[in-house]
Design a protein around this motif. Structure first.
Motif, PDB file in Angstrom:
ATOM      1  N   LEU A  68      35.657  44.046  43.062  1.00  0.00           N
ATOM      2  CA  LEU A  68      36.515  44.070  44.241  1.00  0.00           C
ATOM      3  C   LEU A  68      35.692  44.155  45.518  1.00  0.00           C
ATOM      4  O   LEU A  68      36.104  43.640  46.563  1.00  0.00           O
ATOM      5  N   ALA A  69      34.541  44.794  45.450  1.00  0.00           N
ATOM      6  CA  ALA A  69      33.691  44.897  46.637  1.00  0.00           C
ATOM      7  C   ALA A  69      33.068  43.553  47.006  1.00  0.00           C
ATOM      8  O   ALA A  69      32.728  43.316  48.165  1.00  0.00           O
ATOM      9  N   TYR A  70      32.918  42.637  46.028  1.00  0.00           N
ATOM     10  CA  TYR A  70      32.329  41.331  46.317  1.00  0.00           C
ATOM     11  C   TYR A  70      33.275  40.446  47.128  1.00  0.00           C
ATOM     12  O   TYR A  70      32.839  39.471  47.742  1.00  0.00           O
ATOM     13  N   GLU A  71      34.556  40.755  47.109  1.00  0.00           N
ATOM     14  CA  GLU A  71      35.571  39.953  47.801  1.00  0.00           C
ATOM     15  C   GLU A  71      35.517  38.504  47.339  1.00  0.00           C
ATOM     16  O   GLU A  71      35.625  37.569  48.118  1.00  0.00           O
ATOM     17  N   GLY A  72      35.342  38.353  46.038  1.00  0.00           N
ATOM     18  CA  GLY A  72      35.324  37.012  45.484  1.00  0.00           C
ATOM     19  C   GLY A  72      36.664  36.666  44.873  1.00  0.00           C
ATOM     20  O   GLY A  72      37.725  36.959  45.437  1.00  0.00           O
ATOM     21  N   ALA A  73      36.617  36.032  43.714  1.00  0.00           N
ATOM     22  CA  ALA A  73      37.841  35.622  43.044  1.00  0.00           C
ATOM     23  C   ALA A  73      38.593  36.846  42.538  1.00  0.00           C
ATOM     24  O   ALA A  73      37.989  37.853  42.158  1.00  0.00           O
ATOM     25  N   PRO A  74      39.919  36.796  42.548  1.00  0.00           N
ATOM     26  CA  PRO A  74      40.692  37.935  42.041  1.00  0.00           C
ATOM     27  C   PRO A  74      40.461  38.131  40.550  1.00  0.00           C
ATOM     28  O   PRO A  74      40.178  37.183  39.812  1.00  0.00           O
ATOM     29  N   LEU A 120      28.476  34.136  42.088  1.00  0.00           N
ATOM     30  CA  LEU A 120      29.364  33.258  41.335  1.00  0.00           C
ATOM     31  C   LEU A 120      30.836  33.584  41.568  1.00  0.00           C
ATOM     32  O   LEU A 120      31.685  32.694  41.550  1.00  0.00           O
ATOM     33  N   SER A 121      31.166  34.877  41.763  1.00  0.00           N
ATOM     34  CA  SER A 121      32.567  35.253  41.910  1.00  0.00           C
ATOM     35  C   SER A 121      33.187  34.674  43.174  1.00  0.00           C
ATOM     36  O   SER A 121      34.409  34.521  43.255  1.00  0.00           O
ATOM     37  N   GLY A 122      32.377  34.386  44.165  1.00  0.00           N
ATOM     38  CA  GLY A 122      32.918  33.801  45.387  1.00  0.00           C
ATOM     39  C   GLY A 122      33.192  32.321  45.286  1.00  0.00           C
ATOM     40  O   GLY A 122      33.744  31.735  46.232  1.00  0.00           O
ATOM     41  N   LEU A 123      32.812  31.691  44.175  1.00  0.00           N
ATOM     42  CA  LEU A 123      32.973  30.249  44.038  1.00  0.00           C
ATOM     43  C   LEU A 123      34.042  29.861  43.028  1.00  0.00           C
ATOM     44  O   LEU A 123      34.411  28.687  42.954  1.00  0.00           O
ATOM     45  N   ASP A 170      32.396  52.915  32.977  1.00  0.00           N
ATOM     46  CA  ASP A 170      31.727  51.632  33.246  1.00  0.00           C
ATOM     47  C   ASP A 170      32.732  50.559  33.648  1.00  0.00           C
ATOM     48  O   ASP A 170      32.461  49.739  34.541  1.00  0.00           O
ATOM     49  N   ALA A 171      33.878  50.536  32.987  1.00  0.00           N
ATOM     50  CA  ALA A 171      34.898  49.544  33.351  1.00  0.00           C
ATOM     51  C   ALA A 171      35.406  49.769  34.771  1.00  0.00           C
ATOM     52  O   ALA A 171      35.610  48.804  35.525  1.00  0.00           O
ATOM     53  N   ALA A 172      35.590  51.041  35.156  1.00  0.00           N
ATOM     54  CA  ALA A 172      36.047  51.331  36.520  1.00  0.00           C
ATOM     55  C   ALA A 172      34.990  50.930  37.543  1.00  0.00           C
ATOM     56  O   ALA A 172      35.310  50.357  38.602  1.00  0.00           O
ATOM     57  N   ARG A 173      33.723  51.209  37.239  1.00  0.00           N
ATOM     58  CA  ARG A 173      32.656  50.811  38.160  1.00  0.00           C
ATOM     59  C   ARG A 173      32.566  49.300  38.269  1.00  0.00           C
ATOM     60  O   ARG A 173      32.336  48.746  39.361  1.00  0.00           O
ATOM     61  N   ALA A 174      32.735  48.592  37.148  1.00  0.00           N
ATOM     62  CA  ALA A 174      32.699  47.126  37.188  1.00  0.00           C
ATOM     63  C   ALA A 174      33.838  46.574  38.029  1.00  0.00           C
ATOM     64  O   ALA A 174      33.655  45.627  38.804  1.00  0.00           O
ATOM     65  N   LYS A 175      35.024  47.166  37.901  1.00  0.00           N
ATOM     66  CA  LYS A 175      36.152  46.713  38.717  1.00  0.00           C
ATOM     67  C   LYS A 175      35.869  46.938  40.202  1.00  0.00           C
ATOM     68  O   LYS A 175      36.105  46.055  41.040  1.00  0.00           O
ATOM     69  N   SER A 191      28.791  34.804  32.952  1.00  0.00           N
ATOM     70  CA  SER A 191      28.048  35.487  34.008  1.00  0.00           C
ATOM     71  C   SER A 191      27.262  36.666  33.434  1.00  0.00           C
ATOM     72  O   SER A 191      27.625  37.228  32.404  1.00  0.00           O
ATOM     73  N   PRO A 192      26.185  37.081  34.110  1.00  0.00           N
ATOM     74  CA  PRO A 192      25.476  38.289  33.690  1.00  0.00           C
ATOM     75  C   PRO A 192      26.364  39.524  33.873  1.00  0.00           C
ATOM     76  O   PRO A 192      27.395  39.478  34.542  1.00  0.00           O
ATOM     77  N   PRO A 193      25.991  40.649  33.275  1.00  0.00           N
ATOM     78  CA  PRO A 193      26.776  41.882  33.457  1.00  0.00           C
ATOM     79  C   PRO A 193      26.849  42.251  34.933  1.00  0.00           C
ATOM     80  O   PRO A 193      25.857  42.204  35.666  1.00  0.00           O
ATOM     81  N   VAL A 194      28.042  42.637  35.371  1.00  0.00           N
ATOM     82  CA  VAL A 194      28.264  42.885  36.788  1.00  0.00           C
ATOM     83  C   VAL A 194      27.520  44.126  37.271  1.00  0.00           C
ATOM     84  O   VAL A 194      27.151  44.225  38.451  1.00  0.00           O
ATOM     85  N   LEU A 195      27.267  45.083  36.381  1.00  0.00           N
ATOM     86  CA  LEU A 195      26.582  46.312  36.782  1.00  0.00           C
ATOM     87  C   LEU A 195      25.066  46.196  36.702  1.00  0.00           C
ATOM     88  O   LEU A 195      24.362  47.128  37.120  1.00  0.00           O
ATOM     89  N   LEU A 196      24.567  45.079  36.155  1.00  0.00           N
ATOM     90  CA  LEU A 196      23.126  44.962  35.954  1.00  0.00           C
ATOM     91  C   LEU A 196      22.477  43.884  36.803  1.00  0.00           C
ATOM     92  O   LEU A 196      21.252  43.904  36.973  1.00  0.00           O
ATOM     93  N   ALA A 197      23.247  42.943  37.310  1.00  0.00           N
ATOM     94  CA  ALA A 197      22.644  41.824  38.046  1.00  0.00           C
ATOM     95  C   ALA A 197      23.522  41.468  39.236  1.00  0.00           C
ATOM     96  O   ALA A 197      24.751  41.544  39.156  1.00  0.00           O
ATOM     97  N   PRO A 198      22.897  41.061  40.345  1.00  0.00           N
ATOM     98  CA  PRO A 198      23.678  40.638  41.519  1.00  0.00           C
ATOM     99  C   PRO A 198      24.182  39.204  41.413  1.00  0.00           C
ATOM    100  O   PRO A 198      24.851  38.723  42.335  1.00  0.00           O
ATOM    101  N   ASP A 199      23.892  38.511  40.321  1.00  0.00           N
ATOM    102  CA  ASP A 199      24.298  37.112  40.206  1.00  0.00           C
ATOM    103  C   ASP A 199      25.816  36.975  40.231  1.00  0.00           C
ATOM    104  O   ASP A 199      26.352  35.962  40.705  1.00  0.00           O
ATOM    105  N   THR A 200      26.511  37.971  39.711  1.00  0.00           N
ATOM    106  CA  THR A 200      27.972  37.887  39.662  1.00  0.00           C
ATOM    107  C   THR A 200      28.561  37.808  41.061  1.00  0.00           C
ATOM    108  O   THR A 200      29.605  37.172  41.268  1.00  0.00           O
ATOM    109  N   ALA A 201      27.934  38.482  42.023  1.00  0.00           N
ATOM    110  CA  ALA A 201      28.451  38.437  43.399  1.00  0.00           C
ATOM    111  C   ALA A 201      28.445  37.020  43.933  1.00  0.00           C
ATOM    112  O   ALA A 201      29.352  36.597  44.658  1.00  0.00           O
TER     113      ALA A 201
END
Length: 645
Positions: A490-496, A461-464, A481-486, A449-459
C-alpha cells in the motif's frame, strides 16, 4: 460458545491428531511395560478375636469398648520390630523387618472386636505362613498368654463350681431349719435353731460374695486375650490388579497433556491457516482461494489433472474469483508477490497461468525475480536469455525470448542472466514498452515478483500492473509478515491488492459444488473452447454461492438476470454441434456440463426474478439507461480484436 469457536477447536484437534495419538500411546506403553514386569501378588488373611465378651451371655458394653480399643492398639503393634523380627527368625525369611512391615495390613472389623491381619506376597504359601506366624507371635507376646489364661480360668471355674455346691447346700439347710421352727416347743430349742439359722445365713452370704469376686475375676482375665477365629489359608488366585485403571489414567493424562500442548502451540503460533480464513477476509482483504499442489512429471508441471478432482475444482474457482467475478474489474496484468521466500509464489504463478490457459486465453508468465529465477525450471525450459536481455537490449526480439511451454496457450518469458546491477535492468526505459508488447501478444500477463519484504523490485513492478496478488503459505507465513507485506504494498501506491491467495494448502476433499447424493460435476473445458471456459466458471461460481448458503447471490445478479443459462447453452451447441461425431470423452464432458446447465436453470427460475429486482434500480432513483447505440457499439467491439478479452 459459538459455532466458529467450536470449529476452531475441532480444527486444532484435527491438525494435531498425531500428537494426541502419541500422547496416549507413549504413557500407556510405558505403564504397560512396567505393569507387565511386576509379578502376581497373593494375599492371605488371619482373623483374631480380642477378649471373650462375645462369648458371654450378657456382654458388658464397657468391656466391649475396651476390647475395641485393644484391637486398634494391636493393629499398630503387629507392624513393630519385636513382632516382625520374631516372625523373620521363626520362618527364616530373607528380608528386613521394615520390608515385612510393608507387606502387612491390619484393621479392626467395625461390626465386632475382630482383628484382621492381611499379608501380601508374591508366593501364596509364604503369604499364609507369615499371616499365621504374625497371629501366633502377637498372641505369645500379649500380656495374657493363652496358656496362663486358660490355667487361671480353669482354677476359677473349679472354685466357682465348688462354691455353687456349697451355696446350694447352705440354702437347703436354711430352708429345712426354717421349716422345722414351727414344730419346736421349748424355748431352748427355738433359741438354738435361730442361732444356727443366723450362722447359716452368714455362711451363705460369704459364699455368694466369694462367688461374685471369682466370677468378676474370670471376666476381667479374658478382656485382653487374643484367640484365632479364622486362620490364614493359602490363596489360590492372585489379587486383582489395577492395571486397567492405571493404563486408563496414564492414557487420559497423556491425552490431556498433549491436548494442552497443542492448544499452547496454536496460541503461540501466529502462522496463517487456510482452514481459518477460507470463508472470511484476511487483513481486510478478500481471500481469493488456494493453489493446490499440481501434479508433476520429471519435476515439471503436468496438465494431467482429473476433471472431477478437488484440485481441478479449486483451480477453477480460483480463476473465477480472480477474473470472472462480476464485482471485480477485469485485469490483464497481474503481479504475484509474497512476504518472504519459500512461500510457493512461483508455483502459484505457474498454476494460475496453467488454469487460465485451460480456459482458452493466451497467457504469458514473466519471471521477474531476477535474484533467484526458477520459473523456467518449473516448466523445464532453458534460461539462456529473457527479461534481463530484453531490458538491457541484448536479446534479439521479444518473439525470440518468449518460449512455448508444454501447456497450450501458455508462454514463458524467463528471467535471463541477471546483471550485477539488478536495479539497472528494472529501471530501464524499455520496461514500459516491453509491458505493452506483452499485452499485445497475450490476454493475461502474470509477473513472478521477488518477495515484497526482501527486495525493492516489487515497488517498480507494482506501479506498472493492474492488480497485485499476495501469496501466503499455509502454516508457514506469519500474520505479522503478511501485515507488513500489505503495508509495504500500500505504501508503494501501485496496483491495488486484488486479494490474498494461499499456497501449498491441502484441499482436503473440498469441492466447488455442495455435496449431495446427486451432484453435477463441472469439468474444465478442453483447449480451444474460448467461450465455454469462462461461462462454465461463472456458472460454477453461482452454483457454489447458492449451494453453500453464504447469502452472496447478489454478486451474481447480472448473470442470473441476463440469462447465463442461455449463453451457456449456446456455447455448448457451438462447441458440440448437433450431428457432429463425438468421442466418448467429449460425450462424457458434454453430459456433465449439461447437468450443470440444468441445475443453473433451476436456480434462475428460483432466484433470477428476485435478484433482478434488486439489481436493476428504477429510473426514478436517478439511474439513466444506456442508449441503444452505445450498447450495440460495445457489443461490436467485444466481438473483434483485443476487446474479446
Amino acid at each position: 460458545m459459538g459455532k466458529v469457536e467450536l470449529r476452531q477447536y475441532f480444527n486444532v484437534v484435527k491438525r494435531w491428531w498425531w500428537l494426541l495419538v502419541i500422547g496416549v500411546i507413549i504413557p500407556t506403553s510405558i505403564s504397560y511395560h512396567f505393569l507387565s514386569r511386576q509379578p502376581a501378588l497373593y494375599q492371605a488373611k488371619v482373623t483374631l478375636m480380642v477378649g471373650t465378651t462375645l462369648q458371654q451371655p450378657s456382654p458388658d458394653p464397657s468391656l466391649m469398648r475396651a476390647s475395641a480399643s485393644l484391637a486398634r492398639a494391636y493393629t499398630v503393634l503387629v507392624k513393630r520390630r519385636p513382632i516382625t523380627q520374631a516372625v523373620i527368625q521363626r520362618l527364616s525369611l530373607e528380608r528386613s523387618p521394615e520390608a515385612l512391615a510393608q507387606q502387612i495390613t491390619a484393621w479392626v472389623s467395625p461390626e465386632a472386636q475382630l482383628l484382621e491381619i492381611m499379608v501380601t506376597d508374591t508366593d501364596p504359601q509364604a503369604a499364609a505362613l507369615i499371616a499365621n506366624a504374625l497371629a501366633d507371635e502377637l498372641i505369645r507376646q500379649s500380656p495374657t498368654s493363652v496358656e496362663d489364661s486358660q490355667r487361671q480360668q480353669a482354677f476359677i471355674r473349679e472354685q466357682l463350681a465348688d462354691l455353687e455346691v456349697k451355696i446350694k447346700d447352705v440354702e437347703r439347710e436354711i430352708r429345712e431349719l426354717n421349716n422345722s421352727l414351727p414344730n419346736l416347743t421349748s424355748a431352748a430349742e427355738i433359741e438354738e435353731a435361730q442361732r444356727r439359722l443366723s450362722g447359716l445365713e452368714a455362711v451363705a452370704t460369704n459364699y455368694k460374695s466369694t462367688y461374685a469376686s471369682l466370677l468378676q475375676s474370670l471376666i476381667n482375665s479374658s478382656t485382653n486375650i487374643l484367640t484365632i477365629v479364622e486362620p490364614a489359608v493359602e490363596p489360590t488366585r492372585p489379587i486383582s490388579s489395577r492395571a486397567r485403571l492405571i493404563l486408563l489414567v496414564a492414557g487420559a493424562a497423556g491425552l490431556a497433556l498433549a491436548l494442552g500442548a497443542a492448544f499452547i502451540i496454536e496460541f503461540l503460533d501466529d502462522t496463517l491457516r487456510w482452514g481459518l480464513y477460507k470463508d472470511r477476509d484476511l487483513l481486510d482483504l478478500p481471500v481469493v482461494g488456494l493453489m493446490p499442489r499440481l501434479p508433476q512429471e520429471d519435476g515439471h508441471i503436468s496438465t494431467d489433472i482429473a476433471l472431477d478432482s478437488s484440485e481441478a475444482e479449486a483451480l477453477r474457482l480460483l480463476r473465477a474469483n480472480i477474473f470472472l467475478t462480476p464485482s471485480r474489474r477485469a485485469v490483464s496484468t497481474i503481479l504475484v508477490t509474497s512476504p518472504g521466500r519459500r512461500e510457493g509464489r512461483t508455483a502459484v504463478v505457474a498454476g494460475l497461468g496453467t488454469v487460465i490457459a485451460f480456459g482458452g486465453q493466451r497467457v504469458i508468465v514473466v519471471d521477474a525475480d531476477l535474484r533467484t529465477p526458477d520459473l523456467h525450471e518449473v516448466f523445464g525450459l532453458p534460461n539462456d536469455y529473457g527479461l534481463c536481455e530484453l531490458l538491457l537490449g541484448h536479446a534479439p526480439s521479444l518473439s525470440k525470448a518468449l518460449q512455448e511451454t508444454n501447456i497450450p496457450n501458455l508462454s514463458l518469458l524467463a528471467a535471463g542472466r541477471p546483471p550485477l546491477d539488478l536495479a539497472l535492468a528494472l529501471t530501464s526505459p524499455r520496461l514500459i514498452g516491453l509491458l505493452e508488447a506483452l499485452r499485445d501478444q497475450a490476454d493475461i500477463v502474470i509477473f513472478d515478483s521477488p518477495p515484497v519484504l526482501l527486495a525493492p523490485d516489487t515497488a517498480i513492478l507494482s506501479g506498472l500492473v493492474e492488480g497485485t496478488l499476495l501469496v501466503v503459505r499455509d502454516g508457514y507465513t506469519t500474520l505479522e509478515d503478511a501485515a507488513r507485506a500489505k503495508e509495504r504494498l500500500l505504501a508503494y501506491e501501485g496496483a491495488p491488492i486484488m486479494g490474498i491467495l494461499f499456497s501449498r494448502a491441502r484441499s482436503g476433499g473440498w469441492t466447488l459444488l455442495p455435496r449431495r447424493r446427486f451432484r453435477p460435476v463441472v469439468a474444465p473445458p478442453v483447449v480451444g473452447e474460448e467461450g465455454l471456459g469462462p461461462l462454465v466458471d461463472l456458472a460454477s461460481s453461482a452454483l457454489e454461492a447458492v449451494g453453500s448458503g453464504r447469502g452472496n447471490l447478489r454478486e451474481f445478479a447480472p448473470l442470473l438476470s441476463q440469462g447465463l443459462s442461455s449463453e451457456l447453452e449456446k456455447e455448448i451447441n457451438r462447441v458440440w454441434p448437433e450431428g457432429r461425431p463425438m468421442s466418448a470423452k467429449d460425450e462424457e464432458l458434454r453430459d456433465r456440463i449439461g447437468m450443470a446447465l440444468e441445475t443453473l436453470r433451476l436456480i434462475e427460475q428460483r432466484f433470477g426474478g428476485e435478484v433482478a429486482e434488486e439489481w436493476h434500480l428504477p429510473l426514478e432513483q436517478g439511474v439513466e439507461a444506456e442508449p441503444a447505440e452505445s450498447v450495440a457499439a460495445a457489443g461490436q467491439a467485444a466481438e473483434g480484436g483485443d476487446g474479446a478479452k
